[in-house]
Design an enzyme around this catalytic site. Structure first.
Site, short mmCIF file in Angstrom:
data_model
loop_
_atom_site.label_atom_id
_atom_site.label_comp_id
_atom_site.label_asym_id
_atom_site.label_seq_id
_atom_site.Cartn_x
_atom_site.Cartn_y
_atom_site.Cartn_z
N GLU A 196 -20.37 1.45 32.57
CA GLU A 196 -19.19 0.83 31.96
C GLU A 196 -19.53 -0.57 31.47
O GLU A 196 -20.42 -1.22 32.02
CB GLU A 196 -18.09 0.64 33.02
CG GLU A 196 -17.08 1.73 33.14
CD GLU A 196 -16.09 1.45 34.28
OE1 GLU A 196 -15.33 2.37 34.57
OE2 GLU A 196 -16.07 0.36 34.85
N LYS A 197 -18.78 -1.05 30.51
CA LYS A 197 -18.82 -2.46 30.13
C LYS A 197 -18.47 -3.28 31.37
O LYS A 197 -17.55 -2.93 32.10
CB LYS A 197 -17.80 -2.71 29.01
CG LYS A 197 -17.66 -4.17 28.60
CD LYS A 197 -18.65 -4.52 27.52
CE LYS A 197 -18.66 -6.02 27.25
NZ LYS A 197 -19.93 -6.44 26.63
N PHE A 198 -19.22 -4.35 31.63
CA PHE A 198 -18.94 -5.19 32.80
C PHE A 198 -17.94 -6.28 32.44
O PHE A 198 -18.12 -7.00 31.47
CB PHE A 198 -20.25 -5.81 33.31
CG PHE A 198 -20.07 -6.70 34.51
CD1 PHE A 198 -19.69 -6.16 35.73
CD2 PHE A 198 -20.28 -8.07 34.42
CE1 PHE A 198 -19.52 -6.99 36.85
CE2 PHE A 198 -20.11 -8.89 35.53
CZ PHE A 198 -19.73 -8.36 36.75
N LYS A 233 -10.31 -6.98 50.94
CA LYS A 233 -9.15 -7.75 50.51
C LYS A 233 -8.66 -8.64 51.64
O LYS A 233 -8.66 -8.24 52.81
CB LYS A 233 -8.03 -6.80 50.08
CG LYS A 233 -8.37 -5.99 48.83
CD LYS A 233 -7.39 -4.87 48.59
CE LYS A 233 -7.86 -3.99 47.44
NZ LYS A 233 -7.15 -2.69 47.41
N ARG A 288 -4.30 7.97 48.60
CA ARG A 288 -3.87 7.75 50.00
C ARG A 288 -2.85 6.62 50.04
O ARG A 288 -2.65 5.92 49.04
CB ARG A 288 -5.09 7.34 50.84
CG ARG A 288 -5.72 6.05 50.31
CD ARG A 288 -6.67 5.37 51.27
NE ARG A 288 -7.00 4.03 50.83
CZ ARG A 288 -7.96 3.71 49.96
NH1 ARG A 288 -8.72 4.65 49.44
NH2 ARG A 288 -8.17 2.46 49.63
C1 MV4 Z 1 -16.14 -3.51 37.94
C2 MV4 Z 1 -16.30 -4.90 37.80
C3 MV4 Z 1 -16.55 -5.40 36.54
N1 MV4 Z 1 -16.64 -4.56 35.48
N2 MV4 Z 1 -16.23 -2.72 36.86
C4 MV4 Z 1 -15.92 -3.37 42.71
C5 MV4 Z 1 -15.40 -2.30 43.60
C6 MV4 Z 1 -15.09 -1.15 42.74
N3 MV4 Z 1 -13.88 -0.52 43.17
C7 MV4 Z 1 -14.99 -1.68 41.36
N4 MV4 Z 1 -15.58 -3.00 41.38
C8 MV4 Z 1 -15.81 -3.69 40.24
N5 MV4 Z 1 -15.89 -2.94 39.11
C9 MV4 Z 1 -16.48 -3.26 35.67
N6 MV4 Z 1 -16.57 -2.45 34.61
C10 MV4 Z 1 -16.19 -5.69 38.95
C11 MV4 Z 1 -15.95 -5.09 40.17
C12 MV4 Z 1 -15.81 -5.98 41.29
C13 MV4 Z 1 -14.58 -6.12 41.95
C14 MV4 Z 1 -13.46 -5.38 41.60
C15 MV4 Z 1 -12.27 -5.52 42.24
C16 MV4 Z 1 -12.16 -6.44 43.28
C17 MV4 Z 1 -13.24 -7.17 43.66
C18 MV4 Z 1 -14.46 -7.03 43.02
C19 MV4 Z 1 -15.55 -7.80 43.40
C20 MV4 Z 1 -16.75 -7.65 42.75
C21 MV4 Z 1 -16.88 -6.74 41.70
#
Ligand code: MV4
Length: 442
Positions: A196-198, A233, A288
């Site tokens: 995915e795009k970051f 969290k 859930r």
């Molecule tokens: C991402 C992201 C940035 N871009 N996806 C981390 C856990 C997983 N459920 C999804 N996560 C992330 N996905 C894309 N395309 C950054 C995170 C992420 C993150 C997401 C939600 C809450 C905290 C986080 C901490 C680090 C990275």
């Protein structure tokens, strides 16, 4: 009903059952013999030793306990077997109602790139990325070139951040793909990875769903969950201080249609990332009830656990709640963990003194009691402190007051960290993202 869980969520489910007049069976490990769920359930069955793999994760032990007590239903809580499609299937085969989505839905939502494809197909916004699982490093490089760097590699069977790799340039992609596949294979016994795009410094926003077994889906607003550390969290709130009403309305409408067409039932959460322009992009579905569900309960007045049980009994959503749900006011939850507030090392042990705050706008969901033990084998959640206010300012004031009156002795807790968060000008201004804690701790 049998509660296949422990701690505060087991007590929360027992409370919902008591309100409904449903007799309960607690199951417990040897480490939880003197816990409150065991005391407050009508019956209790020991299912094995302290280690989760041989108790709370042991499907045959739990099914045996369900058969000897002759229960009609099992509530899995969160964690443990709550998103185990096989467990939901075994319940069904044993003639026991599993309180949650159907096994096929749990399985489908657990395959992240499948969930992503389904959402995309129904017009829910997703990030640019691979169509499915990556087949080769060449494909990954080609795709990342089209999308633009940075990109993120994610384990298809993953979640909670494991098996993820961020990539900033094409040269590094093949090695990072191998690492992600290796880690995914070891952790989830599937080496499938997608791309995915970051999104840099996203906010994490999730929507609460309730859906009955007659095709009605309702969205109960969102929760802002950006205040986290290493995917744990720490504080959640509703509504999000950052979500624009038109974005909320647009995403909720698409989501309702998507969930309706896949036949989603019971409770669920759909997670999104918000980028710097305030737009939302789907990331995953949690099939859930979640830890932070009380935040939604306070702004909607709806008992989500009771709703789960009544939905599983075949009741119609329109007989449970008034639609459309219109959340009111503001709620914030602090997760109080047994941990060292400086090092974050777990701090299990005996609670020697306890004062739980109360008063207007304050709710505490906890399994803690004086002389009770927080065992080292499970997650370190001691209590959830949830505060309500007419607006965010009032909710924050009540949270500060409640934290100042919360006493836990004998173990370390995250209360000092929560006090720092609540005192931070950026937090108070609603100006934060998923990097907030890193910045706060500097
Ligand atoms: C991402 C992201 C940035 N871009 N996806 C981390 C856990 C997983 N459920 C999804 N996560 C992330 N996905 C894309 N395309 C950054 C995170 C992420 C993150 C997401 C939600 C809450 C905290 C986080 C901490 C680090 C990275």
């Amino acid at each position: 009903m049998l509660i296949a869980n422990r701690g505060e969520i087991a007590l929360r489910v027992i409370a919902a059952c008591k309100d409904l007049g449903i007799p309960t069976v607690a199951v417990y490990s040897e480490a939880d013999r003197y816990s409150l769920p065991v005391r407050f359930a009508d019956e209790a069955v020991c299912i094995g030793p302290a280690k989760s793999a041989r108790s709370y994760l042991d499907i045959p032990s739990i099914i045996s306990a369900a058969e000897i007590t002759n229960v009609d239903a099992i509530h899995p809580g969160y964690g443990f077997l709550s998103e185990n499609a096989r467990f939901a299937e075994v319940c069904k085969e044993s003639g026991i109602k599993f309180i949650g989505p159907r096994p096929e839905i749990i399985r489908e939502m657990g395959v992240k790139e499948r969930a992503r494809a389904i959402m995309k197909q129904h017009g829910v916004p997703t990030l640019p990325g691979s169509e499915g699982v990556l087949q080769s490093p060449e494909e990954a490089i080609e795709l990342a070139g089209q999308i633009g760097f940075p990109v993120i590699l994610k384990a298809s069977a993953g979640g909670g951040g494991r098996g993820m790799r961020v990539c900033y340039k094409a040269e590094e992609l093949p090695a990072l793909l191998m690492q992600a596949q290796q880690e995914a294979g070891a952790a989830f016994s599937s080496a499938d990875v997608y791309l995915e795009k970051f999104v840099t410094r996203p906010r994490h926003i999730e929507f609460q769903i309730l859906a009955d077994e007659h095709g009605t889906v309702e969205i109960l607003g969102e929760r802002e969950c950006s205040i986290q550390r290493r995917h744990q969290k720490l504080l959640e709130e509703s509504p999000s201080p950052a979500l624009r009403p038109e974005v909320r309305e647009r995403v909720m409408a698409k989501l309702r249609e998507a969930l309706k067409s896949i036949g989603y039932t019971n409770a669920g959460t759909v997670e999104f990332l918000m980028n710097e322009t305030g737009d939302l992009y789907f990331i995953e579905v949690n099939a859930r009830i979640q830890v932070e569900h009380p935040v939604t309960e306070l702004v909607t007045g709806i008992d989500l656990v009771k709703s789960q049980i009544r939905i599983a009994a075949g009741e119609k959503l329109d007989d449970l709640i008034t639609r459309p749900v219109q959340p009111k006011g503001h709620a914030i939850e602090c997760r109080i963990n047994a941990e060292n507030p400086e090092t974050f090392a777990p701090s299990p042990g005996r609670i020697t003194a306890l004062n739980l705050p109360g008063g207007i706008g304050v709710r505490v969901d906890t399994h803690a009691f004086t002389d009770g033990v927080i065992p080292p084998y499970y997650d370190s959640l001691v209590a959830k402190l949830i505060c309500y206010g007419a607006d965010r300012t009032e909710a924050i004031a009540r949270m500060r007051r409640a934290l100042s009156m919360f006493i836990v002795e004998g173990i370390h807790t995250s209360i000092p960290l929560h006090q720092r968060i609540l005192a931070d000008p950026d937090f108070v201004a609603g100006n934060f993202d998923t990097h907030f804690i890193v910045k706060l701790l500097g």
